[in-house]
Write a protein that holds these residues in place. Structure first.
Motif, PDB file in Angstrom:
ATOM      1  N   VAL A  87       0.863  -1.182   0.000  1.00  8.07           N
ATOM      2  CA  VAL A  87       0.000   0.000   0.000  1.00  8.07           C
ATOM      3  C   VAL A  87       0.899   1.232   0.000  1.00  8.07           C
ATOM      4  N   SER A  88       0.857   1.984  -1.083  1.00  5.03           N
ATOM      5  CA  SER A  88       1.734   3.142  -1.251  1.00  5.03           C
ATOM      6  C   SER A  88       1.224   4.339  -0.458  1.00  5.03           C
ATOM      7  N   PRO A  89       2.116   5.070   0.217  1.00  7.72           N
ATOM      8  CA  PRO A  89       1.675   6.290   0.905  1.00  7.72           C
ATOM      9  C   PRO A  89       1.203   7.364  -0.067  1.00  7.72           C
ATOM     10  N   SER A  90       1.496   7.211  -1.362  1.00  3.62           N
ATOM     11  CA  SER A  90       0.973   8.171  -2.349  1.00  3.62           C
ATOM     12  C   SER A  90      -0.545   8.098  -2.436  1.00  3.62           C
ATOM     13  N   TRP A  91      -1.135   7.046  -1.864  1.00  7.95           N
ATOM     14  CA  TRP A  91      -2.584   6.916  -1.831  1.00  7.95           C
ATOM     15  C   TRP A  91      -3.181   7.587  -0.601  1.00  7.95           C
ATOM     16  N   TYR A  92      -2.325   8.089   0.302  1.00  9.84           N
ATOM     17  CA  TYR A  92      -2.762   8.746   1.526  1.00  9.84           C
ATOM     18  C   TYR A  92      -2.852  10.255   1.317  1.00  9.84           C
ATOM     19  N   LEU A 172      -6.066  -4.444   7.119  1.00 13.64           N
ATOM     20  CA  LEU A 172      -6.628  -3.914   5.884  1.00 13.64           C
ATOM     21  C   LEU A 172      -6.954  -2.429   6.019  1.00 13.64           C
ATOM     22  N   SER A 173      -5.993  -1.680   6.561  1.00 13.04           N
ATOM     23  CA  SER A 173      -6.120  -0.224   6.682  1.00 13.04           C
ATOM     24  C   SER A 173      -7.276   0.199   7.587  1.00 13.04           C
ATOM     25  N   GLN A 174      -7.549  -0.616   8.625  1.00 14.89           N
ATOM     26  CA  GLN A 174      -8.596  -0.236   9.563  1.00 14.89           C
ATOM     27  C   GLN A 174      -8.265   1.040  10.331  1.00 14.89           C
ATOM     28  N   ALA A 178     -12.195   6.848   6.237  1.00 14.56           N
ATOM     29  CA  ALA A 178     -12.974   6.208   5.175  1.00 14.56           C
ATOM     30  C   ALA A 178     -12.556   6.673   3.790  1.00 14.56           C
ATOM     31  N   GLU A 179     -12.248   7.985   3.643  1.00 12.98           N
ATOM     32  CA  GLU A 179     -11.893   8.475   2.313  1.00 12.98           C
ATOM     33  C   GLU A 179     -10.560   7.903   1.834  1.00 12.98           C
ATOM     34  N   VAL A 180      -9.653   7.636   2.768  1.00 18.50           N
ATOM     35  CA  VAL A 180      -8.376   7.024   2.397  1.00 18.50           C
ATOM     36  C   VAL A 180      -8.588   5.555   2.034  1.00 18.50           C
ATOM     37  N   VAL A 181      -9.410   4.868   2.801  1.00 19.84           N
ATOM     38  CA  VAL A 181      -9.726   3.469   2.490  1.00 19.84           C
ATOM     39  C   VAL A 181     -10.316   3.358   1.091  1.00 19.84           C
ATOM     40  N   ASP A 182     -11.243   4.260   0.756  1.00 22.82           N
ATOM     41  CA  ASP A 182     -11.845   4.234  -0.578  1.00 22.82           C
ATOM     42  C   ASP A 182     -10.781   4.449  -1.656  1.00 22.82           C
ATOM     43  N   ARG A 183      -9.837   5.330  -1.392  1.00 22.70           N
ATOM     44  CA  ARG A 183      -8.781   5.602  -2.372  1.00 22.70           C
ATOM     45  C   ARG A 183      -7.882   4.380  -2.548  1.00 22.70           C
ATOM     46  N   ARG A 205     -14.871  -6.365   2.184  1.00 26.22           N
ATOM     47  CA  ARG A 205     -15.544  -7.218   3.174  1.00 26.22           C
ATOM     48  C   ARG A 205     -15.503  -6.585   4.559  1.00 26.22           C
ATOM     49  N   VAL A 206     -14.400  -5.903   4.863  1.00 23.21           N
ATOM     50  CA  VAL A 206     -14.222  -5.312   6.185  1.00 23.21           C
ATOM     51  C   VAL A 206     -14.856  -3.933   6.275  1.00 23.21           C
ATOM     52  N   HIS A 207     -14.662  -3.104   5.247  1.00 22.66           N
ATOM     53  CA  HIS A 207     -15.033  -1.696   5.339  1.00 22.66           C
ATOM     54  C   HIS A 207     -16.420  -1.388   4.789  1.00 22.66           C
ATOM     55  N   ASP A 208     -16.850  -2.121   3.788  1.00 21.74           N
ATOM     56  CA  ASP A 208     -18.152  -1.842   3.184  1.00 21.74           C
ATOM     57  C   ASP A 208     -18.678  -3.101   2.518  1.00 21.74           C
TER      58      ASP A 208
END
Length: 212
Positions: A87-92, A172-174, A178-183, A205-208
């Motif tokens: 998971v790249s920090p560029s997605w944060y 899994l990025s818990q 939410a907006e970062v998880v979606d990204r 499965r975990v987030h939505d």
């Protein structure tokens, strides 16, 4: 594994699902003559026995791995690895620069029971049929040449593992908003270098669950 409470996976049905969907596992033993030894084999749930809190695995090893692991003498560890990926920090959000690795993993412990020849052959036949069921009309079965199949089976040792303890993680990025998880999910579903549809499905499965 690192004990991070919000990543613990304690739902036994989810552990069973992980085994069903990821049958290629690693068996690890510690034996006096060799130290730590590891082998890799397919494991299936004993569906009839894996009810309630109990989880029972079926597998086999090729000779002489049963001697290498000294199966039946002491506890072994079976590692089941589900989807995982970078998971790249560029997605944060800007300023959040620490990457991570998302994964679903379970460690299953128990003392193997060695199967007799007849039950081992039944397990091998079941294992073959389990995977061949998706092949369609060209599927093969050990029953097509049972005499030869039984000769080959003598080179294997079947085992049943009644799991006595579990250490499972679903990271899994818990810890992200939410907006970062979606990204992250969008990036995993994209065409970038770290795209991974399977990991995206696990995150849903975990987030939505509605999106899974």
């Amino acid at each position: 594994m690192r004990h991070t409470p919000h990543y613990l996976l304690e739902d036994r049905d989810e552990v069973r699902r992980l085994v069903r969907e990821n049958p290629w596992a690693t068996i690890v033993s510690h034996v006096p003559d060799h130290g730590i030894v590891a082998s890799h084999y397919p494991f299936l749930l004993d569906e009839e026995a894996s009810t309630g809190d109990e989880i029972v695995l079926l597998s086999h090893v090729g000779r002489p791995d049963e001697q290498l692991h000294r199966l039946g003498e002491s506890e072994v560890l079976v590692i089941v690895q589900g989807p995982h990926g970078y998971v790249s920090p560029s997605w944060y959000a800007p300023g959040d620069n620490i990457p991570t690795w998302n994964h679903v993993t379970t460690h299953l412990y128990g003392v193997p029971e060695i199967l007799d020849d007849a039950e081992n052959f039944r397990v091998l036949a079941h294992l073959t049929d389990h995977f061949e069921r998706l092949v369609g009309e060209s599927a093969r079965s050990l029953a097509l040449d049972e005499e030869y199949s039984r000769r080959v089976a003598r080179g294997t040792v079947g085992l049943r593992l009644r799991v006595t303890r579990i250490d499972a993680r679903r990271k899994l990025s818990q810890n992200k908003p939410a907006e970062v998880v979606d990204r992250i999910i969008d990036e995993l579903e994209g065409d970038g270098p770290y795209a991974h549809d399977g990991l995206a499905r696990e995150m849903r499965r975990v987030h939505d669950p509605r999106r899974s």
